[in-house]
Scaffold this active site. Structure first.
Site, PDB file in Angstrom:
ATOM      1  N   CYS A 188      -3.924   1.868 -10.163  1.00 55.16           N
ATOM      2  CA  CYS A 188      -3.547   2.729  -9.030  1.00 55.16           C
ATOM      3  C   CYS A 188      -3.721   4.205  -9.357  1.00 55.16           C
ATOM      4  O   CYS A 188      -3.728   5.045  -8.464  1.00 55.16           O
ATOM      5  CB  CYS A 188      -2.107   2.470  -8.617  1.00 55.16           C
ATOM      6  N   CYS A 226       1.363  -5.291  -1.532  1.00 56.78           N
ATOM      7  CA  CYS A 226       0.211  -5.220  -2.426  1.00 56.78           C
ATOM      8  C   CYS A 226       0.341  -6.111  -3.662  1.00 56.78           C
ATOM      9  O   CYS A 226      -0.469  -6.008  -4.589  1.00 56.78           O
ATOM     10  CB  CYS A 226      -0.013  -3.779  -2.873  1.00 56.78           C
ATOM     11  N   CYS A 247      -2.916   5.724  -0.094  1.00 53.03           N
ATOM     12  CA  CYS A 247      -1.526   5.270  -0.012  1.00 53.03           C
ATOM     13  C   CYS A 247      -0.849   5.375  -1.376  1.00 53.03           C
ATOM     14  O   CYS A 247       0.286   5.849  -1.486  1.00 53.03           O
ATOM     15  CB  CYS A 247      -1.486   3.831   0.510  1.00 53.03           C
TER      16      CYS A 247
END
Length: 233
Positions: A227, A202, A116
């Site tokens: 990330c 998140c 994602c």
């Protein structure tokens, strides 16, 4: 301009604004700043816009941002009357992921979450950085342990460009003071325990005593919290 060490030597002793001005002149049309509208990024946006420094400002529009983030984005446009370029995920990649795994697959595994992040942030970032030589970021040295060995100017092997962190040596108090003194619009989630603000699903508030990034991907092991946007090259 010469190599990294020559650039460092040239920037030595200059003010933050003068460093940005020098790089913007030396790398005209090839220098870019990424903002996610957090404290640090709003401070740098002000440095760039208020001083009319010709650096392109962009953001990654993941489609899952907080309402407060959109408010800061819009107010920043109104205040400075300068463009902030939005980079979106590629429709096909996003549609395939959601159609296959649903809208919240990132909660199910680290692999899914990284997928994602790649579709919503990393791939659009690659497009944003393409053709540029300098990437300005809001990274500060004390934000997380794995950034302690970084420097304010460094080579990004993965993206094949130079990264410059103009407020690298600022403390969080320095950032807050600068924002207050210059009446800079900021994300009110910061006042509610959110030191780091990303996508809404998140990100949660950080409790007293918790690590700075504990609110990001809180359901995962602490060691997996990056990330990939600023992963070591």
């Amino acid at each position: 301009m010469g190599n990294l060490e020559e650039i460092k030597a040239t920037l030595e002793g200059l003010s933050t604004v003068d460093k940005l001005k020098f790089l913007a002149t030396e790398y005209a049309g090839r220098i870019i700043f990424s903002t996610s509208f957090g404290w640090e990024d709003q401070a740098i946006t002000h440095l760039i816009f208020a001083n009319n420094i010709p650096i392109k400002v962009f953001t990654l529009e993941t489609g899952r941002l907080f309402p407060e983030t959109y408010y800061v984005w819009n107010r920043t446009l109104e205040i400075y009357n300068k463009p902030i370029h939005a980079y979106y995920p590629q429709n096909g990649l996003l549609e395939d992921m959601v159609n296959t795994k649903g809208p919240n697959s990132f909660y199910e595994s680290v692999e899914n979450r990284k997928e994602c992040c790649y579709i919503r942030k990393i791939e659009p970032l690659k497009r944003a950085l393409k053709g540029n030589d300098i990437w300005i970021t809001g990274i500060r040295a004390d934000q997380s342990a794995n950034r302690e060995d970084m420097h304010d100017l460094e080579w990004d092997e993965g993206n094949q460009l130079i990264k410059f962190h103009p407020i690298f040596d600022w403390t969080l108090d320095d950032v807050k003071t600068y924002i207050k003194e210059n009446n800079i619009v900021y994300n009110t989630l910061h006042d509610k325990g959110f030191p780091s603000i990303g996508c809404a699903p998140c990100t949660r508030a950080v409790q007293p005593g918790e690590d700075f990034r504990a609110g990001r991907w809180w359901w995962e092991d602490q060691s997996k919290k990056e990330c990939g946007l600023h992963a070591a090259g």
